[in-house]
Design an enzyme around this catalytic site. Structure first.
Site, short mmCIF file in Angstrom:
data_model
loop_
_atom_site.label_atom_id
_atom_site.label_comp_id
_atom_site.label_asym_id
_atom_site.label_seq_id
_atom_site.Cartn_x
_atom_site.Cartn_y
_atom_site.Cartn_z
CB CYS A 188 76.43 55.67 83.93
SG CYS A 188 76.55 54.99 82.28
CG LEU A 231 72.97 61.45 64.57
CD1 LEU A 231 71.92 60.56 63.94
CD2 LEU A 231 72.55 62.92 64.46
CB CYS A 276 79.32 51.33 68.03
SG CYS A 276 77.52 51.14 68.02
N GLY A 290 75.69 47.80 76.91
CA GLY A 290 74.53 47.18 76.28
C GLY A 290 73.58 48.17 75.64
CB CYS A 316 80.96 57.96 77.01
SG CYS A 316 79.91 59.10 77.82
CB CYS A 334 76.83 45.56 73.27
SG CYS A 334 75.62 46.57 72.38
CD GLU A 364 83.58 48.04 83.99
OE1 GLU A 364 84.64 47.86 84.60
OE2 GLU A 364 83.52 48.63 82.89
CB CYS A 396 81.51 51.40 71.62
SG CYS A 396 80.82 50.84 73.20
N1 SAH Z 1 74.08 51.25 73.70
C1 SAH Z 1 73.51 52.51 73.98
C2 SAH Z 1 73.88 52.96 75.37
C3 SAH Z 1 75.35 53.24 75.58
S1 SAH Z 1 75.47 54.93 75.90
C4 SAH Z 1 73.96 53.50 72.95
O1 SAH Z 1 74.83 53.16 72.17
O2 SAH Z 1 73.37 54.58 72.89
C5 SAH Z 1 77.11 55.28 75.76
C6 SAH Z 1 77.33 56.47 74.83
O3 SAH Z 1 78.74 56.61 74.67
C7 SAH Z 1 76.75 56.24 73.45
O4 SAH Z 1 76.35 57.44 72.87
C8 SAH Z 1 77.96 55.71 72.74
O5 SAH Z 1 77.83 55.79 71.36
C9 SAH Z 1 79.04 56.57 73.30
N2 SAH Z 1 80.38 56.01 73.14
C10 SAH Z 1 80.72 54.73 72.86
N3 SAH Z 1 82.05 54.61 72.79
C11 SAH Z 1 82.57 55.83 73.04
C12 SAH Z 1 83.91 56.32 73.14
N4 SAH Z 1 84.95 55.51 73.00
N5 SAH Z 1 84.08 57.63 73.40
C13 SAH Z 1 83.01 58.43 73.60
N6 SAH Z 1 81.73 58.01 73.54
C14 SAH Z 1 81.51 56.73 73.25
FE1 SF4 Z 2 76.58 48.69 72.08
FE2 SF4 Z 2 76.07 51.30 72.54
FE3 SF4 Z 2 78.60 50.40 72.51
FE4 SF4 Z 2 77.19 50.54 70.26
S1 SF4 Z 2 77.82 52.27 71.55
S2 SF4 Z 2 78.48 48.81 70.90
S3 SF4 Z 2 75.15 50.00 70.95
S4 SF4 Z 2 77.02 49.82 73.96
#
Ligand code: SAH
Ligand code: SF4
Length: 395
Positions: free
Chosen positions: A143, A262, A154, A207, A381, A150, A128, A157
């Site tokens: 984006c 972070l 996390c 990813g 996000c 991935c 996507e 996510c």
């Molecule tokens: N894998 C990379 C790129 C993804 S960026 C990374 O993790 O940085 C997407 C951003 O959205 C990251 O900061 C991720 O931690 C955040 N994110 C993931 N799940 C989320 C959620 N459910 N609500 C808000 N932010 C989230």
């Molecule tokens: Fe992968 Fe980023 Fe989602 Fe973590 S937040 S599972 S690194 S896409």
């Protein structure tokens, strides 16, 4: 003595670790660029590779420059429209090559005009891409995904619930941006700093971009090339969950903006939320941020911090965050948690977010609260996910 030894061994260890990451990443590389009929896709080749393809059919070097302009500045996908190229050569090129785009499998538009594309690639795998228009001006962020699925998981996510299917190739990464621009009719590429609708790229889709560094770097060199799409490195942001050994390399070679996911300020909590922390703990991550070359007052590092109710949103967390990043030219993006089917967290309350933001802001760091965009179509996000699966290896 121990200190000196550490200083001497760290770079070697980092290099070895970097090689290990690159080798592992190559195992997930996409299929080759040839179509079933033998023609090759010209998208995603470096300038040198494009010149080599043309040399192989007896064409001189200046053709590469000409084609590059048609492909990446004009957005042409059809050789017969390349008016500076004579008809016989147009026909010869069309026999050997294509200029392809990922197929749009579905396209959804949110009530807030955020648009999500589900792209299908040549082998049927899907990822996507989201276009987030600015609310006030005629510009917006694209984006882009770097992988299908991935490897990291996390806890908050949605992408993390999908196992890694494969890396996206450079053509597929650039292709997401080009196809999104097709949808908005934004060709030829606006020159220089002229406003454009699709004005920035954020590598914040599905990813972990630093686990697919080779393809991501190649794609970013293509979009930054100033005879084509010509997007400034200042308009590109790569987000990482903290692949420390690759951060220096990305900084040195690409010079694009860095965002770091972070999300927690203590190792015990970050180990749980962002499991990669067990490998690269907070202290190492912050040290890598301090070394990041593109960080200056003009170009700050963005720390992303998802606001999870009762988990990481206390005032003590905010104060510890400020202590950790003291001295780094940085801003802190507070992202209210975006729920997805089956997610186990709740978004922090508004007052908790406001208190947190105030503490960070009072310490001198901008702390905008990210306005959730496209939640109604699961485009915000952390909400991206596709049904692509990794084919089981043959028994
Ligand atoms: N894998 C990379 C790129 C993804 S960026 C990374 O993790 O940085 C997407 C951003 O959205 C990251 O900061 C991720 O931690 C955040 N994110 C993931 N799940 C989320 C959620 N459910 N609500 C808000 N932010 C989230
Ligand atoms: Fe992968 Fe980023 Fe989602 Fe973590 S937040 S599972 S690194 S896409």
């Amino acid at each position: 003595m121990p200190e000196i030894m550490t200083d001497l061994t760290v770079p070697d260890l980092t290099m070895a670790e970097r090689e290990r990451i690159l080798a592992k990443s190559a195992l997930f590389d996409p299929p080759g660029v040839a179509l079933a009929d033998g023609r090759r896709d010209l998208i995603g080749l470096s300038r040198a590779e494009l010149a080599a393809e043309l040399a192989a059919i007896g064409e001189p070097a200046f053709r590469a420059k000409q084609l590059w302009h048609w492909i990446y500045h004009q957005g042409a996908t059809d050789f017969s429209r390349m008016s500076s190229i004579a008809r016989p050569l147009q026909e010869k090129l069309a026999e050997k090559f294509v200029i392809a785009r990922p197929e749009v499998a579905t396209e959804q538009t949110s009530a807030d005009n955020t648009r999500k594309f589900l792209f299908r690639f040549r082998d049927g795998q899907e990822a996507e891409t989201v276009y987030i228009p600015d609310r006030m001006e005629d510009r917006g962020a694209v984006c882009i995904s770097s992988q299908v699925g991935c490897t990291l998981s996390c806890r908050f996510c949605h992408t993390g619930t999908q196992t890694l299917v494969r890396n996206l190739g450079a053509a597929e990464i650039v292709g997401q941006f080009m196809a999104a621009r097709d949808a908005y009719g934004e060709w030829p590429s606006p020159k220089g700093e002229t406003p454009r609708l699709l004005s920035t790229i954020v590598l914040m889709g599905m990813g972990e971009p630093l686990y697919n560094y080779a393809n991501v770097a190649k794609a970013m060199h293509i979009v930054m090339d100033n005879e084509g799409i010509s997007l400034s490195r200042r308009r590109i942001t790569l987000s990482t969950s903290g692949v420390v050994p690759m951060m220096d390399r990305a900084g040195a070679e690409l010079g694009i903006n860095l965002a770091v996911s972070l999300h927690a300020v203590r190792d015990d909590l970050r180990d749980e939320l962002v499991p990669l922390n067990r490998k690269y703990p907070i202290a190492e991550l912050i040290a890598a941020c301090r070394r990041y070359p593109a960080a200056s007052n003009a170009r700050r590092i963005t720390f992303e911090y998802v606001m999870l109710r009762g988990v990481n949103d206390s005032e003590a967390d905010a104060r510890e965050l400020v202590r950790l990043i003291a001295g780094i030219p940085a801003k802190v993006n507070l992202i209210p948690f975006n729920p997805w089917p089956g997610s186990a967290y709740q978004t922090s309350t508004r007052p908790a977010i406001a208190r947190f933001a105030r503490i960070v802001n009072d310490a001198g760091f901008a702390s905008p609260v990210r306005d959730p965009r496209g939640r109604d179509i699961l485009a915000a996000c952390g909400q991206l996910r596709t049904d692509s699966r990794r084919a089981r290896p043959a028994a």
